[in-house]
Motif scaffolding. Sequence first.
Motif, short mmCIF file in Angstrom:
data_model
loop_
_atom_site.label_atom_id
_atom_site.label_comp_id
_atom_site.label_asym_id
_atom_site.label_seq_id
_atom_site.Cartn_x
_atom_site.Cartn_y
_atom_site.Cartn_z
N TYR A 330 17.73 -8.23 -3.89
CA TYR A 330 16.31 -7.90 -3.85
C TYR A 330 15.80 -7.80 -5.29
N ILE A 331 14.72 -8.51 -5.58
CA ILE A 331 14.11 -8.48 -6.91
C ILE A 331 12.64 -8.11 -6.76
N THR A 332 12.21 -7.09 -7.48
CA THR A 332 10.80 -6.69 -7.48
C THR A 332 10.22 -6.92 -8.87
N LEU A 333 9.15 -7.69 -8.93
CA LEU A 333 8.46 -7.95 -10.19
C LEU A 333 7.34 -6.93 -10.35
N ASP A 335 4.56 -5.07 -13.46
CA ASP A 335 3.78 -5.52 -14.63
C ASP A 335 4.63 -5.58 -15.88
N LYS A 336 5.72 -4.78 -15.94
CA LYS A 336 6.47 -4.67 -17.17
C LYS A 336 7.93 -5.10 -17.06
N GLU A 337 8.48 -5.13 -15.84
CA GLU A 337 9.92 -5.35 -15.74
C GLU A 337 10.29 -5.91 -14.38
N LEU A 338 11.58 -6.21 -14.26
CA LEU A 338 12.17 -6.58 -12.98
C LEU A 338 12.99 -5.41 -12.46
N GLU A 339 13.00 -5.23 -11.18
CA GLU A 339 13.84 -4.23 -10.56
C GLU A 339 14.73 -4.94 -9.54
N PHE A 340 16.03 -4.68 -9.61
CA PHE A 340 16.99 -5.35 -8.75
C PHE A 340 17.63 -4.37 -7.78
N GLU A 341 17.95 -4.85 -6.60
CA GLU A 341 18.82 -4.13 -5.67
C GLU A 341 19.68 -5.17 -4.98
#
Length: 358
Positions: A330-333, A335-341
């Motif tokens: 899972y990747i969430t874009l 405004d400033k970064e990527l978040e992974f799960e």
Amino acid sequence: MKKVACVIISWLTASLLIGGCSRDAKEDAGEEVLVNLNISVALSDVAQSMARGVEEDAGAKGEHEKMQRLRVIVVRENDVVEKNDFIGPLSPTMVSDRVSGKFEVVSREWKRIYLFVNEDNEQIKVGQGDSNDALTLARFLDNIKVGEVFPTEEVTNLVVRVDVPSGQLVGALPMSECHQVYVPKTDSECKLFVTRAAVKFTFRIANSSAVEKKLTGLTIKDMADKEYYLPRNAKYESENIEGKEYLTIKSFDVPSFVREYDYNEDLEITLPAMKEGDTPILTELSPIYLLEGKREGKYSVGITVNGVYLEGELDNLPDKLPRNTHVVVYITLTDKELEFEVNVEPYREVELKPGFGL
């Protein structure tokens, strides 16, 4: 005749007792007596981890993940081929249903039962190393004749290969297993399994920013370009979860001539902006089918968004990545970064939910 269950042991490890019946190891030798052996085969419950699962990722997602052709080769204690035949034809609508076939075999001895699924996949190669043998696997298996000595070394060294740098498994996924089964002096049945010789990656990407983004590339780094077709020295452990038995692959061997490569895929996907008060839209990419492997260090993935390449390590993904594993990223874009799960799952309803961030 009374039907009983058989003793089954993984041939390549001879370490896991799958099911059983009692027998007398000193049974009298005499003339050969033929009995009916009902061989029942299902897709494996092999799992990377065990917990309560999610149904959305359970089971096959297309015909290429199913058993389309199943060959059974039975080898006697003296290494002579007793049977070489197919169960089927199989229904294209099958997902993970168990299929069965009846074979007349000599009783009161151990058998090695080889299961070869989807042998028409041309990425399964006959020969070792980087050689390219013109003989297809189907032709090779056809040439294994009943009454002749089984070519154990050649079969053990069969490999699956992908073309690099951007290759993956295509067509019906290769599957296989080998079990050692004791056949008693009466009609019997054995329940066996096969494992998909693939690691499936699913990417789900959400854009939680207020700006539309363009996804143009995906990279999965340090994947293996070859694997053994049959699991090599695979060690399984069994665990009961809510009344169901699951197998976990704890260790396995890879060919000495494996090379690592980066899987790359060009994309043209628009990730819509998230409106205020809404939840981000989750975009799921097409599944990717790569090979099992093990390495020193962490796996990592990268995406190209609006022309910028972003990469992150999969901290929770083990360095030993066995076949029949489903890696859900899972990747969430923002405004400033990527978040992974990342969820590491088998093809069944089992999941693991560790997370990490960039």
